[in-house]
Design a protein around this motif. Structure first.
Motif, short mmCIF file in Angstrom:
data_model
loop_
_atom_site.label_atom_id
_atom_site.label_comp_id
_atom_site.label_asym_id
_atom_site.label_seq_id
_atom_site.Cartn_x
_atom_site.Cartn_y
_atom_site.Cartn_z
N ARG A 286 0.85 -1.19 0.00
CA ARG A 286 0.00 0.00 0.00
C ARG A 286 0.89 1.24 0.00
O ARG A 286 1.92 1.28 0.67
CB ARG A 286 -0.89 -0.01 1.24
CG ARG A 286 -1.82 1.19 1.34
CD ARG A 286 -2.68 1.14 2.59
NE ARG A 286 -3.02 2.47 3.04
CZ ARG A 286 -3.48 2.77 4.25
NH1 ARG A 286 -3.65 1.80 5.13
NH2 ARG A 286 -3.77 4.00 4.57
N MET A 287 0.50 2.25 -0.77
CA MET A 287 1.27 3.48 -0.88
C MET A 287 0.71 4.56 0.04
O MET A 287 -0.50 4.65 0.22
CB MET A 287 1.27 3.97 -2.32
CG MET A 287 2.03 3.06 -3.28
SD MET A 287 3.83 3.03 -2.98
CE MET A 287 4.05 1.35 -2.37
N PRO A 288 1.57 5.38 0.64
CA PRO A 288 1.11 6.38 1.60
C PRO A 288 0.37 7.54 0.94
O PRO A 288 0.73 7.98 -0.16
CB PRO A 288 2.40 6.87 2.26
CG PRO A 288 3.46 6.63 1.23
CD PRO A 288 3.05 5.37 0.52
N ALA A 289 -0.66 8.03 1.62
CA ALA A 289 -1.40 9.22 1.21
C ALA A 289 -0.89 10.42 2.01
O ALA A 289 -0.07 10.25 2.94
CB ALA A 289 -2.89 9.00 1.43
N PRO A 290 -1.32 11.62 1.68
CA PRO A 290 -0.81 12.80 2.39
C PRO A 290 -0.88 12.73 3.91
O PRO A 290 0.05 13.16 4.62
CB PRO A 290 -1.68 13.94 1.84
CG PRO A 290 -2.01 13.50 0.45
CD PRO A 290 -2.19 12.01 0.55
N GLY A 291 -1.96 12.15 4.44
CA GLY A 291 -2.09 12.07 5.89
C GLY A 291 -1.13 11.12 6.57
O GLY A 291 -0.99 11.15 7.80
N ASP A 292 -0.48 10.25 5.79
CA ASP A 292 0.46 9.28 6.35
C ASP A 292 1.89 9.80 6.41
O ASP A 292 2.76 9.19 7.04
CB ASP A 292 0.47 8.01 5.49
CG ASP A 292 -0.92 7.40 5.34
OD1 ASP A 292 -1.59 7.25 6.37
OD2 ASP A 292 -1.31 7.09 4.20
N ILE A 293 2.17 10.92 5.75
CA ILE A 293 3.55 11.37 5.52
C ILE A 293 3.95 12.39 6.57
O ILE A 293 3.28 13.40 6.78
CB ILE A 293 3.67 11.95 4.09
CG1 ILE A 293 3.44 10.83 3.07
CG2 ILE A 293 5.02 12.60 3.88
CD1 ILE A 293 3.28 11.32 1.65
N ARG A 294 5.10 12.13 7.24
CA ARG A 294 5.61 12.99 8.32
C ARG A 294 6.95 13.60 7.93
O ARG A 294 8.01 13.07 8.24
CB ARG A 294 5.74 12.17 9.60
CG ARG A 294 4.44 11.67 10.20
CD ARG A 294 3.66 12.82 10.83
NE ARG A 294 4.46 13.56 11.81
CZ ARG A 294 4.61 13.19 13.10
NH1 ARG A 294 3.99 12.09 13.54
NH2 ARG A 294 5.35 13.91 13.91
N ARG A 295 6.92 14.73 7.26
CA ARG A 295 8.16 15.41 6.86
C ARG A 295 8.92 15.96 8.06
O ARG A 295 10.13 16.12 8.01
CB ARG A 295 7.84 16.55 5.89
CG ARG A 295 7.19 16.06 4.59
CD ARG A 295 6.62 17.23 3.77
NE ARG A 295 5.89 16.72 2.61
CZ ARG A 295 4.61 16.34 2.64
NH1 ARG A 295 3.92 16.41 3.80
NH2 ARG A 295 4.02 15.88 1.56
N ASP A 296 8.18 16.26 9.14
CA ASP A 296 8.81 16.86 10.32
C ASP A 296 9.77 15.91 11.02
O ASP A 296 10.62 16.34 11.81
CB ASP A 296 7.74 17.32 11.31
CG ASP A 296 6.83 16.18 11.75
OD1 ASP A 296 6.25 15.51 10.87
OD2 ASP A 296 6.71 15.94 12.97
N LEU A 297 9.67 14.60 10.73
CA LEU A 297 10.55 13.63 11.38
C LEU A 297 11.86 13.40 10.62
O LEU A 297 12.76 12.75 11.12
CB LEU A 297 9.82 12.29 11.52
CG LEU A 297 8.55 12.28 12.37
CD1 LEU A 297 7.92 10.89 12.38
CD2 LEU A 297 8.86 12.74 13.80
N VAL A 298 11.95 13.94 9.41
CA VAL A 298 13.12 13.72 8.57
C VAL A 298 14.26 14.63 9.00
O VAL A 298 14.05 15.82 9.28
CB VAL A 298 12.79 13.96 7.08
CG1 VAL A 298 14.03 13.74 6.21
CG2 VAL A 298 11.66 13.04 6.64
N ARG A 299 15.46 14.08 9.05
CA ARG A 299 16.67 14.84 9.36
C ARG A 299 17.66 14.70 8.21
O ARG A 299 18.00 13.59 7.82
CB ARG A 299 17.30 14.35 10.67
CG ARG A 299 16.40 14.52 11.89
CD ARG A 299 16.22 16.00 12.24
NE ARG A 299 15.31 16.18 13.38
CZ ARG A 299 14.02 16.43 13.29
NH1 ARG A 299 13.46 16.51 12.08
NH2 ARG A 299 13.27 16.61 14.35
#
Length: 313
Positions: A286-299
């Protein structure tokens, strides 16, 4: 618009189990069937995030018709090219810690006429595309340099090409000058003959791909994130996974996120890692939708070449 080409698509059945015990009767917790193949997954990830994509897919037999039906149900814009052989089926056994055991069928051979029909379908649709993604394994009997030949044809037409493949097809394609290649750790090591144990090794191997002719290199290194080499600069980024469920399609989601963000620099790397990490938390492919994506956790930052890698990709 991003056009994807999958020469060896599949039906992907993912079965979640408590543990893999060889020789035992294993009770499945859940099971799901998804359309599969790396390019197909890139298109599915883009569609889930409302970005226009078209998938070029050869299909044949009952499995192929089922694949086309599933893609239609998901709303994927596609060019389905009929072939004589049958589309393959794959099985993934997914354990609770995110470990996936895959059994992939080899696929069906494509004749020279069928390959040319597929290539013409891509060229016919690519005039409206920003990128063509040539992605996935090759069916049995297909020459290993088929992606290289396609890269040259697309480049002559002024089309940006991204390649995500493995084995001899990867260095052959890199030598044809694609704008982007996206290897994982194992593919990078095999293509360049480099033993990869730390981030410095990833950088060295990625530079070898660039020396062969590749433009940008986006190298995924599993739980250690990804390394991006582009325009003389190098970034390393990572993102934690709260509850891993399946790694199937995570690299494809990563590539989709990178292209969706313009395929340039730190911002695109953040998007790639956010999409790829979200996919690891999804069941099956299954591919992620906008509500699944957490850009704030990326470093993202400069890589530490001495940093050891934790595990294989």
């Amino acid at each position: 618009m991003i056009l994807t080409l999958t020469l060896n698509p599949s039906l992907d059945r993912t079965i979640e189990i408590a543990a893999l015990d060889r020789g035992a009767v294993i009770r499945a917790a859940t099971a799901r069937l998804d359309p599969g193949g790396k390019g197909v997954n890139v298109s599915r990830a883009l569609l889930a995030n409302r970005i226009r994509s078209c998938a070029v897919v050869p299909y044949g037999g009952h499995e192929g018709r089922h694949l086309v039906d599933l893609l239609s149900q998901e709303g994927i814009d596609m060019i389905a090219v009929p072939i004589a052989g049958a589309t393959r089926s794959n099985v993934t056994l997914a354990e609770p810690d995110g470990t996936s055991t895959k059994v992939n069928e080899p696929g069906t051979p494509l004749s020279a006429v069928e390959l040319e029909t597929v290539a013409e379908a891509v060229l016919g649709a690519a005039h409206t595309a920003d990128w063509v993604v040539a992605s996935g394994s090759l069916p049995p009997g297909v020459p290993f340099d088929v992606y290289a030949g396609l890269c040259r044809r697309f480049a002559e037409a002024g089309i940006n090409v991204a390649v995500d493949t493995s084995g001899p097809a990867l260095p052959a394609a890199a030598a044809a000058g694609p704008a982007l290649v996206k290897p994982n750790r194992e593919e990078l090591a095999e293509a360049t003959g480099t033993t990869i144990g730390c981030l410095g090794d990833v950088i060295e191997a990625s530079e070898k791909l660039r020396a062969m002719g590749a433009g940008t290199v986006l190298a995924s290194v599993g739980p250690d994130g990804a390394v991006l080499l582009q325009d003389g600069r190098i970034w390393h980024g990572e993102c934690p996974v709260a509850e891993p469920r399946s790694t199937v399609g995570a690299g494809d989601a990563m590539l989709a996120g990178f292209l969706a963000a313009g395929a340039r620099g730190e911002r695109a790397l953040v998007e790639a890692l956010a999409w790829g990490t979200a996919a690891v938390g999804m069941p099956g492919s299954r591919m992620p939708a906008p509500g699944d994506i957490r850009r704030d956790l990326v470093r993202v930052g400069p890589p530490d070449p001495r940093r050891p890698l934790r595990s294989t990709d």
